[in-house]
Structures are given as structure tokens and as C-alpha cells.
Design a protein around this motif. Structure first.
Motif, PDB file in Angstrom:
ATOM      1  N   CYS A  62      -4.606  -7.135 -11.951  1.00 60.68           N
ATOM      2  CA  CYS A  62      -4.693  -5.937 -11.134  1.00 60.68           C
ATOM      3  C   CYS A  62      -3.427  -5.832 -10.287  1.00 60.68           C
ATOM      4  O   CYS A  62      -2.876  -6.848  -9.869  1.00 60.68           O
ATOM      5  N   GLN A  63      -2.976  -4.621 -10.041  1.00 57.09           N
ATOM      6  CA  GLN A  63      -1.824  -4.388  -9.169  1.00 57.09           C
ATOM      7  C   GLN A  63      -2.336  -4.195  -7.742  1.00 57.09           C
ATOM      8  O   GLN A  63      -2.907  -3.163  -7.414  1.00 57.09           O
ATOM      9  N   PRO A  64      -2.160  -5.183  -6.853  1.00 60.12           N
ATOM     10  CA  PRO A  64      -2.735  -5.063  -5.512  1.00 60.12           C
ATOM     11  C   PRO A  64      -2.070  -4.037  -4.615  1.00 60.12           C
ATOM     12  O   PRO A  64      -2.722  -3.418  -3.784  1.00 60.12           O
ATOM     13  N   TYR A  65      -0.763  -3.846  -4.778  1.00 59.46           N
ATOM     14  CA  TYR A  65      -0.035  -2.967  -3.862  1.00 59.46           C
ATOM     15  C   TYR A  65       0.386  -1.699  -4.587  1.00 59.46           C
ATOM     16  O   TYR A  65       1.483  -1.577  -5.097  1.00 59.46           O
ATOM     17  N   THR A  66      -0.549  -0.777  -4.650  1.00 59.52           N
ATOM     18  CA  THR A  66      -0.345   0.523  -5.268  1.00 59.52           C
ATOM     19  C   THR A  66       0.148   1.508  -4.199  1.00 59.52           C
ATOM     20  O   THR A  66       0.334   1.126  -3.044  1.00 59.52           O
ATOM     21  N   VAL A  67       0.294   2.760  -4.578  1.00 56.42           N
ATOM     22  CA  VAL A  67       0.680   3.792  -3.616  1.00 56.42           C
ATOM     23  C   VAL A  67      -0.380   3.845  -2.518  1.00 56.42           C
ATOM     24  O   VAL A  67      -1.579   3.767  -2.795  1.00 56.42           O
ATOM     25  N   LYS A  68       0.068   3.990  -1.282  1.00 52.36           N
ATOM     26  CA  LYS A  68      -0.883   4.136  -0.178  1.00 52.36           C
ATOM     27  C   LYS A  68      -1.516   5.523  -0.240  1.00 52.36           C
ATOM     28  O   LYS A  68      -0.845   6.516  -0.498  1.00 52.36           O
ATOM     29  N   ASN A  69      -2.829   5.553  -0.036  1.00 53.02           N
ATOM     30  CA  ASN A  69      -3.577   6.804  -0.024  1.00 53.02           C
ATOM     31  C   ASN A  69      -4.872   6.574   0.743  1.00 53.02           C
ATOM     32  O   ASN A  69      -4.999   5.558   1.428  1.00 53.02           O
ATOM     33  N   ASN A  70      -5.848   7.452   0.609  1.00 52.22           N
ATOM     34  CA  ASN A  70      -7.086   7.285   1.368  1.00 52.22           C
ATOM     35  C   ASN A  70      -7.896   6.067   0.908  1.00 52.22           C
ATOM     36  O   ASN A  70      -8.703   5.553   1.668  1.00 52.22           O
ATOM     37  N   LEU A  71      -7.682   5.587  -0.311  1.00 52.92           N
ATOM     38  CA  LEU A  71      -8.366   4.377  -0.780  1.00 52.92           C
ATOM     39  C   LEU A  71      -7.639   3.108  -0.343  1.00 52.92           C
ATOM     40  O   LEU A  71      -8.227   2.043  -0.272  1.00 52.92           O
ATOM     41  N   GLU A  76      -5.533  -9.293   8.939  1.00 48.02           N
ATOM     42  CA  GLU A  76      -6.508  -9.350   7.843  1.00 48.02           C
ATOM     43  C   GLU A  76      -6.875  -7.957   7.343  1.00 48.02           C
ATOM     44  O   GLU A  76      -6.813  -7.687   6.151  1.00 48.02           O
ATOM     45  N   LYS A  77      -7.245  -7.075   8.256  1.00 45.77           N
ATOM     46  CA  LYS A  77      -7.674  -5.726   7.847  1.00 45.77           C
ATOM     47  C   LYS A  77      -6.523  -4.932   7.246  1.00 45.77           C
ATOM     48  O   LYS A  77      -6.686  -4.280   6.211  1.00 45.77           O
ATOM     49  N   HIS A  78      -5.373  -4.966   7.903  1.00 45.32           N
ATOM     50  CA  HIS A  78      -4.297  -4.077   7.498  1.00 45.32           C
ATOM     51  C   HIS A  78      -3.389  -4.627   6.406  1.00 45.32           C
ATOM     52  O   HIS A  78      -2.684  -3.848   5.762  1.00 45.32           O
ATOM     53  N   TYR A  79      -3.379  -5.933   6.170  1.00 45.83           N
ATOM     54  CA  TYR A  79      -2.468  -6.493   5.167  1.00 45.83           C
ATOM     55  C   TYR A  79      -3.208  -7.329   4.130  1.00 45.83           C
ATOM     56  O   TYR A  79      -3.100  -7.064   2.942  1.00 45.83           O
ATOM     57  N   VAL A  80      -3.991  -8.325   4.552  1.00 43.30           N
ATOM     58  CA  VAL A  80      -4.701  -9.144   3.568  1.00 43.30           C
ATOM     59  C   VAL A  80      -5.696  -8.276   2.778  1.00 43.30           C
ATOM     60  O   VAL A  80      -5.788  -8.384   1.554  1.00 43.30           O
ATOM     61  N   LEU A  81      -6.377  -7.382   3.465  1.00 40.30           N
ATOM     62  CA  LEU A  81      -7.309  -6.461   2.799  1.00 40.30           C
ATOM     63  C   LEU A  81      -6.686  -5.103   2.479  1.00 40.30           C
ATOM     64  O   LEU A  81      -7.344  -4.244   1.920  1.00 40.30           O
ATOM     65  N   GLY A  82      -5.405  -4.921   2.782  1.00 44.60           N
ATOM     66  CA  GLY A  82      -4.733  -3.657   2.506  1.00 44.60           C
ATOM     67  C   GLY A  82      -4.268  -3.603   1.061  1.00 44.60           C
ATOM     68  O   GLY A  82      -3.090  -3.375   0.788  1.00 44.60           O
ATOM     69  N   ILE A  83      -5.192  -3.811   0.143  1.00 43.97           N
ATOM     70  CA  ILE A  83      -4.865  -3.872  -1.286  1.00 43.97           C
ATOM     71  C   ILE A  83      -5.683  -2.843  -2.060  1.00 43.97           C
ATOM     72  O   ILE A  83      -6.654  -2.285  -1.556  1.00 43.97           O
ATOM     73  N   ASN A  84      -5.273  -2.635  -3.290  1.00 41.92           N
ATOM     74  CA  ASN A  84      -5.990  -1.781  -4.230  1.00 41.92           C
ATOM     75  C   ASN A  84      -7.450  -2.242  -4.261  1.00 41.92           C
ATOM     76  O   ASN A  84      -7.732  -3.411  -4.499  1.00 41.92           O
ATOM     77  N   PRO A  85      -8.414  -1.348  -4.023  1.00 45.71           N
ATOM     78  CA  PRO A  85      -9.826  -1.744  -4.030  1.00 45.71           C
ATOM     79  C   PRO A  85     -10.267  -2.432  -5.324  1.00 45.71           C
ATOM     80  O   PRO A  85     -11.191  -3.247  -5.318  1.00 45.71           O
ATOM     81  N   GLN A  86      -9.620  -2.131  -6.444  1.00 41.21           N
ATOM     82  CA  GLN A  86      -9.975  -2.780  -7.711  1.00 41.21           C
ATOM     83  C   GLN A  86      -9.637  -4.269  -7.711  1.00 41.21           C
ATOM     84  O   GLN A  86     -10.129  -5.004  -8.549  1.00 41.21           O
ATOM     85  N   CYS A  87      -8.797  -4.688  -6.777  1.00 42.22           N
ATOM     86  CA  CYS A  87      -8.402  -6.096  -6.693  1.00 42.22           C
ATOM     87  C   CYS A  87      -9.264  -6.892  -5.718  1.00 42.22           C
ATOM     88  O   CYS A  87      -9.068  -8.097  -5.562  1.00 42.22           O
ATOM     89  N   GLN A  88     -10.199  -6.224  -5.061  1.00 35.85           N
ATOM     90  CA  GLN A  88     -11.032  -6.923  -4.060  1.00 35.85           C
ATOM     91  C   GLN A  88     -12.296  -7.474  -4.681  1.00 35.85           C
ATOM     92  O   GLN A  88     -12.856  -6.953  -5.550  1.00 35.85           O
TER      93      GLN A  88
END
Length: 133
Positions: free
Chosen positions: A63-72, A121-133
């Protein structure tokens, strides 16, 4: 550009670089491919590679964790088309990391006090593509 405020300085650095103690690469689950520049993936060869990754990498557990930033994915690092994560291992590691690693434990370097203030944690560790969580 100068950033006198420690939080602003941390955010500027964190556009593409992780804070010590927060890198997914340290888990041994994430890799960088081909080029560390998104512009490579806009070239003829780069587009082919990136499209193949988008089409096929999930079949192999990536999975690509760092995709374009958007509402997801409103937070985190900027898009990194070269950065891919092996999710069968990285998903449980992420869960474990969040259970055990707290911003208050990130210490020992200039700027470490910013970890809690910017909610690392919220803004960087969890700031990933939801498909990677």
C-alpha cells in the motif's frame, strides 16, 4: 525560510522527513522505490511503473501510505509515490506502535518537545492512506 517557532520548524521538516522514533522504515515494513522524487513518476517510464504499482501492489500486500492529501488523508507527510508499505506486517506494527509509543517518549534531540505539541501520532503516524491502516 526561517522558522523561529519550534512547532512551525518541525512541521516544515516533517513535510517529507520523519521525526526520530516515528519512521515506518524502522519497522522493516516500508521501502522506497526507484526515485525519491514525485517528478520521476511523471516521466514516461515512471508513469508506467507507478500505474503498475497502483494496479498490482495491493495483490501482493503493498500500500502507498503517503498519497495526495485530501479529506480522507488531511494530515501527514506530503505525497510520496515512491514509498510503499507491506501491510500484512505494517498494520499490526502500527497498532502496536500506537499502543506503546507515546509522544512523551520521543526525546533526546533538538525539537523533540514539538512531538506532543503537534500531535505527532494523529497528524503523522496516523496521517496515512486509510487503506494502509
Amino acid at each position: 525560510k526561517s522558522y523561529p517557532n519550534p512547532q512551525d520548524r518541525s512541521k516544515a521538516i516533517l513535510r517529507y522527513s520523519s521525526m526520530p522514533g516515528t519512521s515506518r522504515h524502522h519497522w522493516g515494513t516500508d521501502i522506497d522505490l526507484n526515485s525519491l522524487e514525485n517528478s520521476y513518476f511523471e516521466t514516461s517510464q515512471g508513469k508506467k511503473i507507478y500505474q503498475w504499482l497502483l494496479d498490482h501492489a495491493p495483490k501482493y500486500g503493498f500500500c502507498q501510505p503517503y498519497t495526495v492529501k485530501n479529506n480522507l488523508r488531511p494530515y501527514g507527510y506530503e505525497e510520496e509515490k515512491w514509498h510503499w508499505s507491506y501491510t500484512p506486517i505494517s498494520k499490526p506494527f502500527l497498532k502496536s506502535y500506537l499502543e506503546k509509543q507515546l509522544a512523551k517518549n520521543i526525546t533526546g534531540f533538538l525539537g523533540s518537545q514539538s512531538a506532543k505539541n503537534i500531535d505527532i501520532e494523529k497528524h503523522y503516524v496516523l496521517g496515512i492512506n486509510p487503506q494502509c491502516q
